[in-house]
Write an enzyme that holds these catalytic residues in place. Structure first.
Site, PDB file in Angstrom:
ATOM      1  N   GLY A   1       1.064  -1.049  -0.077  1.00  0.00           N
ATOM      2  CA  GLY A   1       0.024  -0.026   0.396  1.00  0.00           C
ATOM      3  C   GLY A   1       0.836   1.395   0.013  1.00  0.00           C
ATOM      4  O   GLY A   1       0.547   2.634   0.900  1.00  0.00           O
TER       5      GLY A   1
ATOM      6  N   GLY B   1      -0.871   7.593   1.514  1.00  0.00           N
ATOM      7  CA  GLY B   1      -0.612   7.888   2.791  1.00  0.00           C
ATOM      8  C   GLY B   1       0.575   7.371   3.352  1.00  0.00           C
ATOM      9  O   GLY B   1       1.623   7.919   2.711  1.00  0.00           O
TER      10      GLY B   1
ATOM     11  N   GLY C   1       2.034   4.813   3.352  1.00  0.00           N
ATOM     12  CA  GLY C   1       2.967   3.831   2.952  1.00  0.00           C
ATOM     13  C   GLY C   1       3.579   4.857   1.985  1.00  0.00           C
ATOM     14  O   GLY C   1       4.654   4.337   1.860  1.00  0.00           O
TER      15      GLY C   1
ATOM     16  N   TYR D   1     -13.245  -2.628  10.450  1.00  0.00           N
ATOM     17  CA  TYR D   1     -11.948  -2.331  10.969  1.00  0.00           C
ATOM     18  C   TYR D   1     -11.037  -2.487  12.148  1.00  0.00           C
ATOM     19  O   TYR D   1      -9.444  -2.824  11.773  1.00  0.00           O
ATOM     20  CB  TYR D   1     -11.491  -0.683  10.303  1.00  0.00           C
TER      21      TYR D   1
HETATM   22  P1  NDP Z   1      -4.474   5.223   2.764  1.00  0.00           P
HETATM   23  O1  NDP Z   1      -6.028   4.801   2.330  1.00  0.00           O
HETATM   24  O2  NDP Z   1      -3.796   6.468   2.028  1.00  0.00           O
HETATM   25  O3  NDP Z   1      -3.516   3.430   2.217  1.00  0.00           O
HETATM   26  C1  NDP Z   1      -3.547   2.846   1.899  1.00  0.00           C
HETATM   27  C2  NDP Z   1      -3.036   2.266   1.066  1.00  0.00           C
HETATM   28  O4  NDP Z   1      -3.514   0.416   0.581  1.00  0.00           O
HETATM   29  C3  NDP Z   1      -3.077   2.258  -0.286  1.00  0.00           C
HETATM   30  O5  NDP Z   1      -1.992   2.445  -1.189  1.00  0.00           O
HETATM   31  C4  NDP Z   1      -3.847   1.325  -1.210  1.00  0.00           C
HETATM   32  O6  NDP Z   1      -4.088   1.291  -2.044  1.00  0.00           O
HETATM   33  C5  NDP Z   1      -3.248   0.411  -0.101  1.00  0.00           C
HETATM   34  N1  NDP Z   1      -4.821  -1.054  -0.365  1.00  0.00           N
HETATM   35  C6  NDP Z   1      -6.182  -0.800  -0.044  1.00  0.00           C
HETATM   36  N2  NDP Z   1      -6.623  -2.139  -0.914  1.00  0.00           N
HETATM   37  C7  NDP Z   1      -5.194  -3.112  -1.120  1.00  0.00           C
HETATM   38  C8  NDP Z   1      -5.148  -3.865  -1.433  1.00  0.00           C
HETATM   39  N3  NDP Z   1      -5.920  -4.682  -1.526  1.00  0.00           N
HETATM   40  N4  NDP Z   1      -4.345  -4.331  -2.467  1.00  0.00           N
HETATM   41  C9  NDP Z   1      -2.863  -3.517  -1.959  1.00  0.00           C
HETATM   42  N5  NDP Z   1      -3.140  -2.444  -1.771  1.00  0.00           N
HETATM   43  C10 NDP Z   1      -4.321  -2.427  -0.903  1.00  0.00           C
HETATM   44  O7  NDP Z   1      -4.327   4.952   4.024  1.00  0.00           O
HETATM   45  P2  NDP Z   1      -3.988   5.296   5.511  1.00  0.00           P
HETATM   46  O8  NDP Z   1      -1.724   5.278   4.346  1.00  0.00           O
HETATM   47  O9  NDP Z   1      -3.933   6.181   6.131  1.00  0.00           O
HETATM   48  O10 NDP Z   1      -3.290   3.992   6.284  1.00  0.00           O
HETATM   49  C11 NDP Z   1      -2.206   2.952   6.395  1.00  0.00           C
HETATM   50  C12 NDP Z   1      -1.834   2.710   7.174  1.00  0.00           C
HETATM   51  O11 NDP Z   1      -2.115   2.858   8.357  1.00  0.00           O
HETATM   52  C13 NDP Z   1      -2.806   1.121   7.925  1.00  0.00           C
HETATM   53  O12 NDP Z   1      -2.520  -0.240   8.437  1.00  0.00           O
HETATM   54  C14 NDP Z   1      -4.179   2.362   8.776  1.00  0.00           C
HETATM   55  O13 NDP Z   1      -5.006   1.101   9.520  1.00  0.00           O
HETATM   56  C15 NDP Z   1      -2.858   2.860   9.570  1.00  0.00           C
HETATM   57  N6  NDP Z   1      -3.206   3.941  10.583  1.00  0.00           N
HETATM   58  C16 NDP Z   1      -3.354   4.893   9.878  1.00  0.00           C
HETATM   59  C17 NDP Z   1      -3.790   5.970  10.362  1.00  0.00           C
HETATM   60  C18 NDP Z   1      -4.466   7.195   9.917  1.00  0.00           C
HETATM   61  O14 NDP Z   1      -4.898   8.086  10.941  1.00  0.00           O
HETATM   62  N7  NDP Z   1      -4.376   7.564   8.909  1.00  0.00           N
HETATM   63  C19 NDP Z   1      -3.763   5.893  12.086  1.00  0.00           C
HETATM   64  C20 NDP Z   1      -3.456   4.885  12.341  1.00  0.00           C
HETATM   65  C21 NDP Z   1      -2.830   3.819  11.765  1.00  0.00           C
HETATM   66  P3  NDP Z   1      -4.977   2.189  -3.374  1.00  0.00           P
HETATM   67  O15 NDP Z   1      -3.859   3.534  -3.084  1.00  0.00           O
HETATM   68  O16 NDP Z   1      -4.513   1.428  -4.572  1.00  0.00           O
HETATM   69  O17 NDP Z   1      -6.396   2.905  -2.847  1.00  0.00           O
END
Ligand code: NDP
Length: 316
Positions: free
Chosen positions: A9, A13, A15, A187
């Site tokens: 991912g 965000g 990642g 979730y």
């Molecule tokens: P984003 O939605 O910005 O990023 C999520 C990423 O996961 C994207 O790159 C998305 O791809 C990818 N993704 C989703 N589904 C799939 C799939 N089936 N196969 C492959 N890739 C996939 O979210 P965040 O950056 O906010 O979250 C990232 C992590 O951080 C998560 O684990 C979340 O739980 C954790 N987190 C986030 C917080 C926050 O406040 N945002 C706080 C604490 C933890 P695509 O671009 O194609 O959609």
């Protein structure tokens, strides 16, 4: 030799910014993404140099795709120094569960089962790597933990006795505890499973492999696209609320930097640890090892999670 990290991912965000931060430190980043064109554009948009990353297709919501990814990674001939399990979906507004090709509920599959399979398969790649310091990092979140303010808002995570997993996790079953479909709880349940997976990997494999298994809560990264499936008004107000009311707000750059530290810095080489910078961000705030939620530190739950997840994903 450049160290190699796989980040799931990495197309947006946390990642994406973790990829940027690690590339800047001289790592080669394998961006494991479902949409490679989007990932390529994202890497360019944050200024990653073309030789600092490669793109590899993975759909965490499909177990076959996870297996294919590992095959492709092995064909690439790279040795693995670190794996970051970051990809996740959050679908608060859906009324009916979505399903993976195997028929499993999609939030739990993407966030937990896909990563559970990936971790177990890539354990072999980490073992083979000659690097002296190898790490596996799984993203956690404060909402996994009802003992903390950020985790008190209902619905609370509850894995029950894994009744839903035990019954095969297919239609009409959609929740780990076998109860009624609740997308926000799905979730949170998946994030509890993420922390349990990290702790169980540590318990089973740290001593024999020397690999460091950790998890972290990077802070509330309120303006990532994670909230893209929420009401537009929520998307507008949530970052403001986190900045001005709770003080929990963390920029994507800082969140990415925090992931990079946990992957690469010597201070974070403590297997079994869950790192946090707290819920209220202070200037120069220091990280600390935080106690995880009662369910996430329950060894019996960890064991059950492992056995049932293994049954659902099949052979590693
Ligand atoms: P984003 O939605 O910005 O990023 C999520 C990423 O996961 C994207 O790159 C998305 O791809 C990818 N993704 C989703 N589904 C799939 C799939 N089936 N196969 C492959 N890739 C996939 O979210 P965040 O950056 O906010 O979250 C990232 C992590 O951080 C998560 O684990 C979340 O739980 C954790 N987190 C986030 C917080 C926050 O406040 N945002 C706080 C604490 C933890 P695509 O671009 O194609 O959609």
């Amino acid at each position: 030799r450049k160290s190699t990290v796989v980040i799931t991912g990495a197309s947006s965000g946390v990642g994406l910014y973790a990829a940027k931060a690690l590339a800047k430190r001289g790592w080669h980043v394998v961006m494991a993404c479902r949409d490679l064109a989007k990932a390529e554009a994202a890497a360019k948009s944050v200024g990653m140099s073309p030789d600092s990353y490669s793109l590899m297709q993975i759909d965490l919501g499909s177990l076959d795709s996870v297996r294919q990814f590992v095959k492709n990674f092995r064909v690439s001939g790279r040795s693995l120094d670190a794996l970051v399990c970051n990809a996740a979906i959050y679908m608060p507004l859906i009324k009916e569960p979505l399903r993976s090709p195997e028929g499993y509920e999609l939030t739990m599959t993407t966030n937990h089962l896909g990563h559970f399979l990936l971790c177990n398969m890539m354990l072999e790649d980490l073992k083979k790597s000659p690097a002296p310091d190898k790490r596996m990092v799984i993203l956690g979140t404060v909402t996994h933990n009802p003992d903390e303010l950020g985790g008190k808002i209902p619905p609370r995570p509850d894995l029950g006795n894994f009744e839903g997993f035990a019954q095969g996790f297919q239609d009409p079953i959609s929740m780990v505890d076998g109860k009624k479909f609740e997308p926000v709880k799905a979730y949170k349940d998946s994030k509890v499973c993420n922390v349990l997976t990290m702790r169980e990997l540590h318990r089973r494999y740290h001593d024999s492999t020397g690999i460091t298994f950790t998890s972290l809560y990077p802070g509330c990264v309120a303006d990532t696209p994670l909230f893209r499936n929420h009401y537009p008004l929520f998307q507008k107000l949530f970052p403001w609320f986190q900045k001005n009311i709770t003080g929990g707000y963390v920029s994507q750059d800082l969140a990415g930097e925090r992931v990079a530290m946990v992957v690469a810095d010597p201070e974070y080489k403590q297997s079994g640890a869950y790192w946090s910078w707290g819920n209220r961000q202070k200037k120069d705030g220091k990280s600390f090892v935080q106690k995880v939620s009662p369910q996430a530190r329950d060894d019996e739950k960890a064991e059950k999670m492992w056995i049932f997840s293994q049954k659902l994903v099949g052979s590693f």
